[in-house]
Design a protein around this motif. Structure first.
Motif, mmCIF file in Angstrom:
data_model
loop_
_atom_site.group_PDB
_atom_site.id
_atom_site.type_symbol
_atom_site.label_atom_id
_atom_site.label_comp_id
_atom_site.label_asym_id
_atom_site.label_seq_id
_atom_site.Cartn_x
_atom_site.Cartn_y
_atom_site.Cartn_z
ATOM 1 N N LEU A 54 -30.458 21.107 -14.689
ATOM 2 C CA LEU A 54 -29.480 21.097 -15.783
ATOM 3 C C LEU A 54 -29.803 20.041 -16.845
ATOM 4 O O LEU A 54 -29.099 19.922 -17.840
ATOM 5 C CB LEU A 54 -28.080 20.839 -15.224
ATOM 6 N N GLY A 55 -30.861 19.267 -16.628
ATOM 7 C CA GLY A 55 -31.255 18.252 -17.592
ATOM 8 C C GLY A 55 -30.434 16.971 -17.509
ATOM 9 O O GLY A 55 -30.452 16.159 -18.426
ATOM 10 N N LEU A 56 -29.718 16.767 -16.413
ATOM 11 C CA LEU A 56 -28.898 15.572 -16.246
ATOM 12 C C LEU A 56 -29.644 14.441 -15.548
ATOM 13 O O LEU A 56 -29.162 13.311 -15.521
ATOM 14 C CB LEU A 56 -27.636 15.917 -15.439
ATOM 15 N N ALA A 57 -30.784 14.752 -14.947
ATOM 16 C CA ALA A 57 -31.587 13.758 -14.234
ATOM 17 C C ALA A 57 -33.056 14.072 -14.462
ATOM 18 O O ALA A 57 -33.419 15.203 -14.808
ATOM 19 C CB ALA A 57 -31.263 13.781 -12.739
ATOM 20 N N PHE A 58 -33.895 13.067 -14.263
ATOM 21 C CA PHE A 58 -35.332 13.198 -14.511
ATOM 22 C C PHE A 58 -36.071 12.650 -13.302
ATOM 23 O O PHE A 58 -35.903 11.478 -12.962
ATOM 24 C CB PHE A 58 -35.692 12.394 -15.768
ATOM 25 N N PRO A 59 -36.869 13.475 -12.616
ATOM 26 C CA PRO A 59 -37.613 12.958 -11.460
ATOM 27 C C PRO A 59 -38.714 11.995 -11.912
ATOM 28 O O PRO A 59 -39.364 12.215 -12.923
ATOM 29 C CB PRO A 59 -38.200 14.207 -10.809
ATOM 30 N N GLN A 60 -38.874 10.919 -11.155
ATOM 31 C CA GLN A 60 -39.869 9.910 -11.506
ATOM 32 C C GLN A 60 -40.350 9.228 -10.241
ATOM 33 O O GLN A 60 -39.554 8.884 -9.367
ATOM 34 C CB GLN A 60 -39.235 8.889 -12.453
#
Length: 102
Positions: A24-30
């Protein structure tokens, strides 16, 4: 993650990229190795920060967040991966501050 207090470790899942929050674009894996650098740098408002290996953009966004959105950011990517930065540029255009891509 102790060295990266704004991050959480995801375990026992098919991959962070499949989480609903990421989709949903609320978090970004890193990865952890990318997550510990920006807090160690501790950018302050008004400073100019260079992210010389910026693709896909997670470190750059984190640098912006850590500075309170008031640092000048220059994001670049050597080795022909500059196309990955286009998505970051589209993401950051909605913010009131500027990011320069070279």
């Amino acid at each position: 993650v102790p060295a990266a207090p704004l991050h959480v470790r995801v375990r026992g899942h098919a991959g962070a990229g499949t989480l609903p929050e990421v989709l949903l674009g609320l978090a970004f894996p890193q990865g952890v190795s990318s997550a510990v650098g920006p807090p160690a740098l501790a950018p302050r408002p008004g400073e100019l920060v260079l992210d010389a290996c910026a693709a896909p953009g997670g470190k750059t966004i984190l640098l912006d967040v850590l500075s309170g959105g008031d640092a000048g950011l220059i994001a670049g990517e050597p080795g022909g991966r500059t196309g990955m930065l286009r998505g970051l540029g589209r993401f950051l255009r909605g913010y009131p501050r500027g990011v320069c891509f070279r």
